[in-house]
Write a protein that holds these residues in place. Structure first.
Motif, mmCIF file in Angstrom:
data_model
loop_
_atom_site.group_PDB
_atom_site.id
_atom_site.type_symbol
_atom_site.label_atom_id
_atom_site.label_comp_id
_atom_site.label_asym_id
_atom_site.label_seq_id
_atom_site.Cartn_x
_atom_site.Cartn_y
_atom_site.Cartn_z
ATOM 1 N N GLU A 1 0.851 -1.187 0.000
ATOM 2 C CA GLU A 1 0.000 0.000 0.000
ATOM 3 C C GLU A 1 0.886 1.236 0.000
ATOM 4 O O GLU A 1 1.956 1.248 0.598
ATOM 5 N N MET A 2 0.419 2.252 -0.694
ATOM 6 C CA MET A 2 1.168 3.503 -0.751
ATOM 7 C C MET A 2 0.188 4.633 -0.460
ATOM 8 O O MET A 2 -0.878 4.718 -1.067
ATOM 9 N N GLY A 3 0.563 5.496 0.461
ATOM 10 C CA GLY A 3 -0.280 6.628 0.808
ATOM 11 C C GLY A 3 -0.216 7.722 -0.245
ATOM 12 O O GLY A 3 0.607 7.696 -1.165
ATOM 13 N N GLN A 4 -1.094 8.686 -0.086
ATOM 14 C CA GLN A 4 -1.183 9.804 -1.028
ATOM 15 C C GLN A 4 0.125 10.591 -1.087
ATOM 16 O O GLN A 4 0.635 10.882 -2.162
ATOM 17 N N LEU A 5 0.670 10.935 0.066
ATOM 18 C CA LEU A 5 1.899 11.736 0.106
ATOM 19 C C LEU A 5 3.066 10.970 -0.509
ATOM 20 O O LEU A 5 3.828 11.528 -1.303
ATOM 21 N N ALA A 6 3.190 9.695 -0.180
ATOM 22 C CA ALA A 6 4.266 8.884 -0.755
ATOM 23 C C ALA A 6 4.105 8.777 -2.267
ATOM 24 O O ALA A 6 5.085 8.858 -3.018
ATOM 25 N N GLY A 7 2.862 8.639 -2.730
ATOM 26 C CA GLY A 7 2.595 8.575 -4.168
ATOM 27 C C GLY A 7 2.977 9.867 -4.869
ATOM 28 O O GLY A 7 3.577 9.856 -5.947
ATOM 29 N N GLU A 8 2.632 10.989 -4.250
ATOM 30 C CA GLU A 8 2.984 12.287 -4.827
ATOM 31 C C GLU A 8 4.491 12.483 -4.847
ATOM 32 O O GLU A 8 5.039 12.987 -5.829
ATOM 33 N N ASN A 9 5.161 12.090 -3.775
ATOM 34 C CA ASN A 9 6.618 12.224 -3.731
ATOM 35 C C ASN A 9 7.282 11.358 -4.795
ATOM 36 O O ASN A 9 8.239 11.792 -5.447
ATOM 37 N N LEU A 10 6.795 10.136 -4.958
ATOM 38 C CA LEU A 10 7.345 9.254 -5.984
ATOM 39 C C LEU A 10 7.107 9.837 -7.365
ATOM 40 O O LEU A 10 8.012 9.851 -8.209
ATOM 41 N N LEU A 11 5.909 10.339 -7.613
ATOM 42 C CA LEU A 11 5.603 10.948 -8.911
ATOM 43 C C LEU A 11 6.509 12.147 -9.166
ATOM 44 O O LEU A 11 7.067 12.284 -10.265
ATOM 45 N N ASP A 12 6.682 13.008 -8.181
ATOM 46 C CA ASP A 12 7.563 14.173 -8.341
ATOM 47 C C ASP A 12 8.990 13.739 -8.668
ATOM 48 O O ASP A 12 9.644 14.314 -9.539
ATOM 49 N N PHE A 13 9.466 12.703 -7.970
ATOM 50 C CA PHE A 13 10.806 12.186 -8.236
ATOM 51 C C PHE A 13 10.900 11.643 -9.659
ATOM 52 O O PHE A 13 11.864 11.926 -10.383
ATOM 53 N N MET A 14 9.904 10.850 -10.059
ATOM 54 C CA MET A 14 9.928 10.261 -11.403
ATOM 55 C C MET A 14 9.891 11.348 -12.480
ATOM 56 O O MET A 14 10.622 11.269 -13.471
ATOM 57 N N ILE A 15 9.064 12.348 -12.292
ATOM 58 C CA ILE A 15 8.997 13.450 -13.260
ATOM 59 C C ILE A 15 10.353 14.150 -13.347
ATOM 60 O O ILE A 15 10.850 14.406 -14.448
ATOM 61 N N LYS A 16 10.953 14.438 -12.190
ATOM 62 C CA LYS A 16 12.242 15.131 -12.176
ATOM 63 C C LYS A 16 13.312 14.320 -12.894
ATOM 64 O O LYS A 16 14.101 14.853 -13.670
ATOM 65 N N GLU A 17 13.343 13.018 -12.643
ATOM 66 C CA GLU A 17 14.381 12.169 -13.217
ATOM 67 C C GLU A 17 14.130 11.824 -14.685
ATOM 68 O O GLU A 17 15.072 11.736 -15.473
ATOM 69 N N LEU A 18 12.887 11.613 -15.055
ATOM 70 C CA LEU A 18 12.568 11.176 -16.417
ATOM 71 C C LEU A 18 12.404 12.329 -17.411
ATOM 72 O O LEU A 18 12.603 12.132 -18.608
ATOM 73 N N SER A 19 12.044 13.495 -16.927
ATOM 74 C CA SER A 19 11.762 14.627 -17.816
ATOM 75 C C SER A 19 12.861 14.914 -18.833
ATOM 76 O O SER A 19 12.558 15.072 -20.025
ATOM 77 N N PRO A 20 14.130 14.989 -18.442
ATOM 78 C CA PRO A 20 15.153 15.296 -19.449
ATOM 79 C C PRO A 20 15.234 14.237 -20.559
ATOM 80 O O PRO A 20 15.388 14.565 -21.730
ATOM 81 N N TYR A 21 15.093 12.971 -20.187
ATOM 82 C CA TYR A 21 15.154 11.907 -21.183
ATOM 83 C C TYR A 21 13.961 11.972 -22.139
ATOM 84 O O TYR A 21 14.118 11.848 -23.360
ATOM 85 N N LEU A 22 12.774 12.168 -21.573
ATOM 86 C CA LEU A 22 11.569 12.251 -22.400
ATOM 87 C C LEU A 22 11.595 13.490 -23.296
ATOM 88 O O LEU A 22 11.224 13.430 -24.471
ATOM 89 N N TYR A 23 12.044 14.597 -22.734
ATOM 90 C CA TYR A 23 12.150 15.838 -23.504
ATOM 91 C C TYR A 23 13.123 15.666 -24.666
ATOM 92 O O TYR A 23 12.820 16.037 -25.810
ATOM 93 N N ASN A 24 14.293 15.095 -24.386
ATOM 94 C CA ASN A 24 15.289 14.910 -25.443
ATOM 95 C C ASN A 24 14.782 13.975 -26.529
ATOM 96 O O ASN A 24 15.030 14.203 -27.723
ATOM 97 N N GLN A 25 14.052 12.920 -26.159
ATOM 98 C CA GLN A 25 13.499 12.023 -27.163
ATOM 99 C C GLN A 25 12.439 12.730 -27.989
ATOM 100 O O GLN A 25 12.367 12.556 -29.204
ATOM 101 N N ALA A 26 11.623 13.539 -27.337
ATOM 102 C CA ALA A 26 10.605 14.303 -28.061
ATOM 103 C C ALA A 26 11.264 15.269 -29.043
ATOM 104 O O ALA A 26 10.791 15.441 -30.176
ATOM 105 N N MET A 27 12.360 15.895 -28.626
ATOM 106 C CA MET A 27 13.081 16.796 -29.529
ATOM 107 C C MET A 27 13.653 16.025 -30.724
ATOM 108 O O MET A 27 13.597 16.497 -31.866
#
Length: 82
Positions: free
Chosen positions: A29-55
């Motif tokens: 089970e994952m709480g709301q805050l933990a889910g939001e923190n994980l999502l924020d981390f994933m966005i921060k880490e994955l964004s440059p890779y996804l952005y570069n691929q989109a470019m």
């Protein structure tokens, strides 16, 4: 590059999907805050890779379109008498 900001509704939907994944696939089970923190981390880490691929994808599409336009421009040329 700036950090990706999602509308609150989209963020909540993604957190729900993360929570569902953790429960179904990992039996945890994952709480709301933990889910939001994980999502924020994933966005921060994955964004440059996804952005570069989109470019790269955009450059490819634009290159194909430019080649097509170039062909069309050559087709518009008038014959020159010699």
């Amino acid at each position: 590059m700036s950090t990706v900001k999602l509308p609150r509704e989209q963020k909540l939907q993604l957190v729900e999907r993360i929570q569902y994944y953790f429960e179904m696939e990992l039996s945890q089970e994952m709480g709301q805050l933990a889910g939001e923190n994980l999502l924020d981390f994933m966005i921060k880490e994955l964004s440059p890779y996804l952005y570069n691929q989109a470019m790269a994808d955009a450059r490819s599409v634009i290159g194909e379109r430019m080649a097509s336009i170039e062909e069309e421009l050559y087709a518009l040329e008038k014959p020159v008498a010699r």
